[in-house]
Design an enzyme around this catalytic site. Structure first.
Site, mmCIF file in Angstrom:
data_model
loop_
_atom_site.group_PDB
_atom_site.id
_atom_site.type_symbol
_atom_site.label_atom_id
_atom_site.label_comp_id
_atom_site.label_asym_id
_atom_site.label_seq_id
_atom_site.Cartn_x
_atom_site.Cartn_y
_atom_site.Cartn_z
ATOM 1 N N ASN A 221 0.846 -1.192 0.000
ATOM 2 C CA ASN A 221 0.000 0.000 0.000
ATOM 3 C C ASN A 221 0.880 1.239 0.000
ATOM 4 O O ASN A 221 2.114 1.141 -0.064
ATOM 5 C CB ASN A 221 -0.957 -0.022 1.202
ATOM 6 N N ASP A 290 -4.054 -6.506 4.461
ATOM 7 C CA ASP A 290 -5.124 -7.391 4.921
ATOM 8 C C ASP A 290 -5.030 -8.780 4.293
ATOM 9 O O ASP A 290 -5.493 -9.759 4.882
ATOM 10 C CB ASP A 290 -6.484 -6.779 4.594
ATOM 11 N N LYS A 300 10.034 -16.006 -10.817
ATOM 12 C CA LYS A 300 9.154 -15.013 -11.413
ATOM 13 C C LYS A 300 8.067 -15.685 -12.242
ATOM 14 O O LYS A 300 8.359 -16.525 -13.105
ATOM 15 C CB LYS A 300 9.942 -14.046 -12.288
ATOM 16 N N PRO A 326 -2.991 -12.047 9.474
ATOM 17 C CA PRO A 326 -3.378 -11.887 10.877
ATOM 18 C C PRO A 326 -3.845 -10.462 11.165
ATOM 19 O O PRO A 326 -3.284 -9.504 10.628
ATOM 20 C CB PRO A 326 -2.083 -12.180 11.648
ATOM 21 N N ASP A 327 -4.873 -10.329 11.996
ATOM 22 C CA ASP A 327 -5.321 -9.018 12.476
ATOM 23 C C ASP A 327 -4.579 -8.769 13.792
ATOM 24 O O ASP A 327 -4.994 -9.213 14.858
ATOM 25 C CB ASP A 327 -6.835 -9.025 12.694
ATOM 26 N N ILE A 328 -3.467 -8.078 13.698
ATOM 27 C CA ILE A 328 -2.566 -7.934 14.847
ATOM 28 C C ILE A 328 -3.238 -7.188 15.987
ATOM 29 O O ILE A 328 -3.167 -7.597 17.151
ATOM 30 C CB ILE A 328 -1.270 -7.216 14.428
ATOM 31 N N PHE A 350 -4.987 2.540 14.536
ATOM 32 C CA PHE A 350 -5.398 3.519 13.528
ATOM 33 C C PHE A 350 -6.504 2.929 12.664
ATOM 34 O O PHE A 350 -6.596 1.713 12.483
ATOM 35 C CB PHE A 350 -4.216 3.898 12.635
ATOM 36 N N LYS A 364 -14.185 0.166 15.481
ATOM 37 C CA LYS A 364 -12.918 -0.544 15.684
ATOM 38 C C LYS A 364 -12.484 -0.485 17.142
ATOM 39 O O LYS A 364 -11.898 -1.454 17.656
ATOM 40 C CB LYS A 364 -11.840 0.055 14.768
ATOM 41 N N LYS A 368 -11.941 -4.217 18.469
ATOM 42 C CA LYS A 368 -10.550 -4.638 18.686
ATOM 43 C C LYS A 368 -10.079 -4.378 20.117
ATOM 44 O O LYS A 368 -8.921 -4.595 20.437
ATOM 45 C CB LYS A 368 -9.641 -3.959 17.668
#
Length: 440
Positions: A221, A290, A300, A326-328, A350, A364, A368
């Site tokens: 990203n 994600d 390649k 993983p969603d840390i 964030f 969130k 979370k």
């Protein structure tokens, strides 16, 4: 513009082509509220005029110790020993650009002009911004001189990389004006540091992650790591021992913090979870991918490797199968809830959204199990890679089930937002017992 009294920067300008940027640097420092006085070496006059610097700074330019035939020397112009009296007014001493010759003279402690005599007398934070040809920068003598200055407490600002005046490509450019001004601000903050995080251990995760498709391609990203680097720098300046888990962004980490480099989301998860039990506060400012490819190829992939997908994919279409990462943040929040006493006292994350971030930040916060969520709106030309941001702070109110506190922030620098985030962290830490433990 008339600067506020944030402090005084003495700017030493030496004889390098980058000296032509000095008037712009003076303007930027004054825009940020500093008073600026310039010391100009004899060689620097070949690249920038004393009149230009005096005009933009509003202060006389200091050049010489003794009368050179002009009727006076700068050292006695104010009726005293100016290279000494100036030390009482100086909050930050920034040498930019710093040539190889100037760096050598400072490292050796020579004192044969205004710049070098002032250097020996002054006790303010010293910042050195080297600017020269790549080979000169890499020469063992230059490297040794920079190491000597750093060992004495000077901060060496990493040179920029790109096309040099000599036509070479590589490190040696004078850093961007904003980078130099940021360094002066950080040095001033350290000199007048708040100590509300003294003795605390702060863990920051920053930057993007990269999920390999094959040895030459990856998913990622636009995150630069700038927000996380600002958080690490501000926490350091406020007295914390800082560990920065840093993905492969474009912003160099600040000095004085422990850096743990990572690449993928799973590497970041392992590094953060391993160190979370020893942290008093953990701020997840990283833009973690994600998804990742279901399988990373060892060689390649050719274009045809993606084609022929089932389900009637259009002719020529390519398909890449993805699986979740993983969603840390959720893992950390869930483990804190399940194991009282585990992990950081304060957990912050964030929420980057392309629409109003407040609703998602509120969701969130609960989902979370965090203490603070910083919501910001991202998009083309917004936030990612930029120095400025606009955010909303959503803070858990307490254990009584009351609604979270939502605090919109004005447009501001990421450094200022980092201060606001750490205000919340420091306040919540002060209201809770120290859980003990040591950062690993």
């Amino acid at each position: 513009m008339t600067p506020s009294d944030r402090g005084k920067v003495v700017l030493g300008v030496t004889g390098c082509i980058g000296a032509y940027k000095a008037p712009d640097l003076v303007r930027e420092l004054r825009r940020r509220g500093f008073r600026v006085q310039v010391i100009l070496t004899r060689a620097a006059r070949e690249f920038v005029s004393p009149l230009a610097l005096a005009t933009v700074s509003g202060e006389p330019v200091l050049e010489r110790l003794f009368d050179d035939g002009s009727g006076r020397g700068d050292d006695d112009a104010a009726g005293g020993v100016r290279h000494i009296s100036l030390t009482d007014e100086t909050d930050v001493f920034l040498v930019a650009p710093a040539t190889a010759h100037a760096i050598a003279r400072l490292a050796l402690g020579l004192a044969d002009d205004f710049l070098t005599t002032f250097h020996l007398a002054q006790r303010a934070p010293l910042l050195i911004a080297p600017a020269m040809n790549t080979n000169m920068l890499r020469h063992p003598a230059t490297r040794a001189n920079l190491e000597t200055l750093a060992a004495r407490g000077a901060e060496v600002i990493a040179p920029g990389v790109g096309e040099l005046a000599c036509g070479w490509l590589g490190p040696g450019r004078l850093p961007d004006i904003g980078v130099l001004a940021d360094a002066a601000e950080a040095a001033l903050r350290r000199g007048r540091a708040q100590s509300d995080l003294e003795g605390r251990r702060v863990l920051v995760a920053a930057g993007p992650t990269r999920e390999p498709i094959d040895p030459v391609r990856y998913l990622s990203n636009h995150s630069s790591g700038r927000m996380g680097a600002a958080l690490a720098a501000v926490a350091r300046d406020r007295g914390a021992a800082v560990t920065l888990v840093l993905g492969p962004g474009s912003v160099p980490p600040p000095g004085g913090v422990r850096v743990i480099p990572v690449g993928t989301a799973r590497e970041m998860r392992d590094a953060v979870v391993r160190r979370a039990p020893g942290a008093d506060a953990l701020v997840m400012a990283a833009a973690v991918a994600d998804f990742r490819p279901e399988r990373a190829a060892g060689e390649k992939l050719k274009t045809g490797s993606f084609r022929g997908a089932p389900g009637g994919a259009a002719a020529g279409a390519s398909v890449l199968r993805l699986v979740g990462n993983p969603d840390i943040l959720a893992e950390l929040g869930g483990r804190r809830a399940a194991e009282p006493g585990w992990g950081p006292v304060v957990l912050a994350g964030f929420a980057a959204e392309t629409t109003d971030p407040a609703p998602e930040a509120i969701r969130k916060l609960e989902r979370k199990r965090c203490d603070l969520i910083v919501g910001n709106r991202v998009g083309p030309g917004r936030v990612f890679g930029e120095d400025r941001t606009e955010a909303v702070l959503v803070e858990r109110a307490g254990a009584d089930g009351s609604a979270p506190t939502v605090t919109p922030r004005p447009p501001e620098t990421k450094r200022d937002l980092a201060d606001a985030i750490l205000d919340v962290v420091a306040r919540r830490l002060a209201a809770a017992p120290d859980p003990g433990g040591n950062a690993s």
